[in-house]
Scaffold this motif. Structure first.
Motif, short mmCIF file in Angstrom:
data_model
loop_
_atom_site.label_atom_id
_atom_site.label_comp_id
_atom_site.label_asym_id
_atom_site.label_seq_id
_atom_site.Cartn_x
_atom_site.Cartn_y
_atom_site.Cartn_z
N LEU A 1 0.90 -1.04 -0.07
CA LEU A 1 -0.01 -0.02 -0.04
C LEU A 1 1.07 1.30 0.01
N VAL A 2 0.78 1.97 -0.96
CA VAL A 2 1.28 3.35 -0.97
C VAL A 2 0.43 4.57 -0.93
N LEU A 3 0.86 5.73 -0.03
CA LEU A 3 0.08 6.56 0.06
C LEU A 3 0.32 7.84 -0.74
N ALA A 4 -0.61 8.53 -1.54
CA ALA A 4 -0.60 9.59 -2.16
C ALA A 4 -1.20 10.59 -1.32
N ARG A 5 -0.37 11.68 -0.69
CA ARG A 5 -0.67 12.52 0.06
C ARG A 5 -0.69 14.16 -0.44
N LYS A 6 -1.45 14.73 0.38
CA LYS A 6 -1.48 16.17 0.07
C LYS A 6 -0.14 16.76 0.31
N LYS A 7 0.25 17.67 -0.42
CA LYS A 7 1.56 18.23 -0.29
C LYS A 7 2.13 18.78 0.96
N GLY A 8 3.31 18.39 1.50
CA GLY A 8 3.88 18.76 2.92
C GLY A 8 3.70 17.79 3.81
N LYS A 9 3.11 16.80 3.58
CA LYS A 9 2.73 15.71 4.63
C LYS A 9 3.82 14.75 4.85
N LEU A 10 4.40 14.08 3.61
CA LEU A 10 5.29 13.22 3.54
C LEU A 10 6.90 13.72 3.68
N PRO A 11 7.64 13.05 4.85
CA PRO A 11 8.66 13.34 5.26
C PRO A 11 9.97 13.15 4.24
N GLY A 12 9.72 12.05 3.61
CA GLY A 12 11.08 11.66 2.67
C GLY A 12 11.05 12.43 1.37
N LYS A 13 11.81 11.76 0.53
CA LYS A 13 12.00 12.42 -0.95
C LYS A 13 10.66 11.85 -1.87
N THR A 14 10.04 12.82 -2.42
CA THR A 14 8.82 12.71 -2.95
C THR A 14 8.85 13.04 -4.45
N ILE A 15 8.05 12.67 -5.12
CA ILE A 15 7.60 13.20 -6.69
C ILE A 15 6.11 13.74 -6.15
N GLU A 16 5.99 14.96 -7.22
CA GLU A 16 4.78 15.51 -6.82
C GLU A 16 3.95 15.85 -8.30
N GLU A 17 2.83 15.96 -8.30
CA GLU A 17 1.97 16.28 -9.46
C GLU A 17 0.86 17.61 -8.81
N SER A 18 0.78 18.66 -9.64
CA SER A 18 -0.49 19.50 -9.59
C SER A 18 -1.45 19.30 -10.30
N TYR A 19 -2.61 19.60 -9.94
CA TYR A 19 -3.77 19.24 -11.16
C TYR A 19 -4.85 20.18 -10.53
N ALA A 20 -5.73 20.32 -11.34
CA ALA A 20 -7.16 21.11 -10.98
C ALA A 20 -8.36 20.13 -10.61
N LEU A 21 -8.92 20.75 -9.44
CA LEU A 21 -9.87 19.93 -8.80
C LEU A 21 -11.36 20.44 -9.36
N GLU A 22 -12.42 19.71 -8.93
CA GLU A 22 -13.80 20.29 -9.16
C GLU A 22 -13.94 21.61 -8.73
N TYR A 23 -13.28 21.63 -7.63
CA TYR A 23 -13.26 23.05 -6.78
C TYR A 23 -11.91 23.24 -6.47
N GLY A 24 -11.00 24.28 -7.14
CA GLY A 24 -9.84 24.58 -6.61
C GLY A 24 -8.69 23.80 -7.27
N GLU A 25 -7.57 23.67 -6.66
CA GLU A 25 -6.40 23.37 -7.12
C GLU A 25 -5.56 22.66 -5.97
N ALA A 26 -4.87 21.68 -6.38
CA ALA A 26 -4.01 20.67 -5.39
C ALA A 26 -2.67 20.26 -5.97
N THR A 27 -1.90 19.66 -4.95
CA THR A 27 -0.87 19.06 -5.34
C THR A 27 -0.80 17.76 -4.18
N LEU A 28 -0.38 16.47 -4.87
CA LEU A 28 -0.08 15.28 -4.48
C LEU A 28 1.23 14.81 -4.23
N GLU A 29 1.73 14.40 -3.34
CA GLU A 29 3.09 13.69 -3.45
C GLU A 29 3.08 12.17 -3.24
#
Ligand code: AMP
Length: 173
Positions: free
Chosen positions: A74-102
Motif C-alpha cells: 500500500l502506497v499513500l498519495a498525500r497532500k503536499k507537505g505531509k510526507l517526510p521523505g524524498k517525493t515526486i509531486e504532481e499538481s492538478y485542478a479539482l472540481e473546486y480549486g487546485e491541489a498537489t499530491l506527493e
C-alpha cells in the motif's frame, strides 16, 4: 445493498453549488462498508495488481483493505507537505480549486502494475495526477477505482484509458 441510501449528500459543501457525496457514512455502516470493499476486491479478481496507491484521505480507508486482503503493498498519495521523505509531486485542478499530491519516490517501485484507489471520480484530475507519477517512475497503471463516479463531469476524457471502475454513478446534481 443500496449504496445510494447510505451515501450522505451535503449540498453547497465545500462551496455553493457543489453537492458533496460523503462516503464516511459508508464507514459507519459495517454492512455497507463490507459490501463496498468486497465489490472493489471482486472487480480486480484475476488481474495482475502488484500494489495499490490510495489517495488521501478517504481513499486510504479503501486502499488499506485492498492491500491487506490481497497481500500487496500500500502506497499513500498525500497532500503536499505531509510526507517526510524524498517525493515526486504532481499538481492538478479539482472540481473546486487546485491541489498537489506527493508520493515517496522509494515506495513507487518501477515496472509494477498499480491500482489507484479514491472515494470519488469527478473531473478525473486527482486520479490522473497519480497516474502521471506512476508513469513518470516507469511503472504502469493497472486500473483506477472509486466508490462513486460523476460521469457528467467528463472524467473519461482524462482517465478513460485507465479503465475506471465505480460502484455507483450519479448523473447530475
Ligand atoms: P476530481 O479530481 O475532479 O476527479 O475530484 C476528485 C476528488 O475530489 C476526490 O478525492 C473527491 O474526494 C473530491 N471530490 C470532488 N468532487 C466531489 C464531490 N462532489 N463530492 C465529494 N468529493 C468530491
Amino acid at each position: 445493498m443500496d449504496l445510494d441510501r447510505v451515501i450522505r449528500k451535503v449540498p453547497d459543501f465545500p462551496k455553493p453549488g457543489i453537492l458533496f457525496y460523503d462516503i464516511s457514512s459508508i464507514f459507519t455502516d459495517p454492512e455497507a462498508y463490507t459490501f463496498a470493499v468486497d465489490k472493489m476486491i471482486q472487480a480486480y479478481e484475476g488481474e495482475q495488481i502488484d500494489g495499490v496507491i490510495a489517495i488521501e484521505s478517504r481513499g486510504f480507508l479503501l486502499g488499506s483493505v485492498y492491500s491487506l486482503a490481497k497481500k500487496v503493498p500500500l502506497v499513500l498519495a498525500r497532500k503536499k507537505g505531509k510526507l517526510p521523505g524524498k517525493t515526486i509531486e504532481e499538481s492538478y485542478a479539482l472540481e473546486y480549486g487546485e491541489a498537489t499530491l506527493e508520493i515517496h519516490i522509494e515506495d513507487l517501485t518501477p515496472n509494477k502494475r498499480w491500482l489507484i484507489i479514491d472515494d470519488l471520480i469527478a473531473t478525473g484530475g486527482t486520479l490522473e495526477a497519480v497516474a502521471k507519477m506512476i508513469e513518470r517512475q516507469g511503472s504502469e497503471v493497472a486500473g483506477i477505482f472509486s466508490i462513486i463516479g460523476l460521469p457528467f463531469l467528463n472524467y473519461a476524457e482524462k482517465v478513460g484509458k485507465y479503465n475506471p471502475k465505480t460502484l455507483i454513478d450519479y448523473h447530475g446534481e
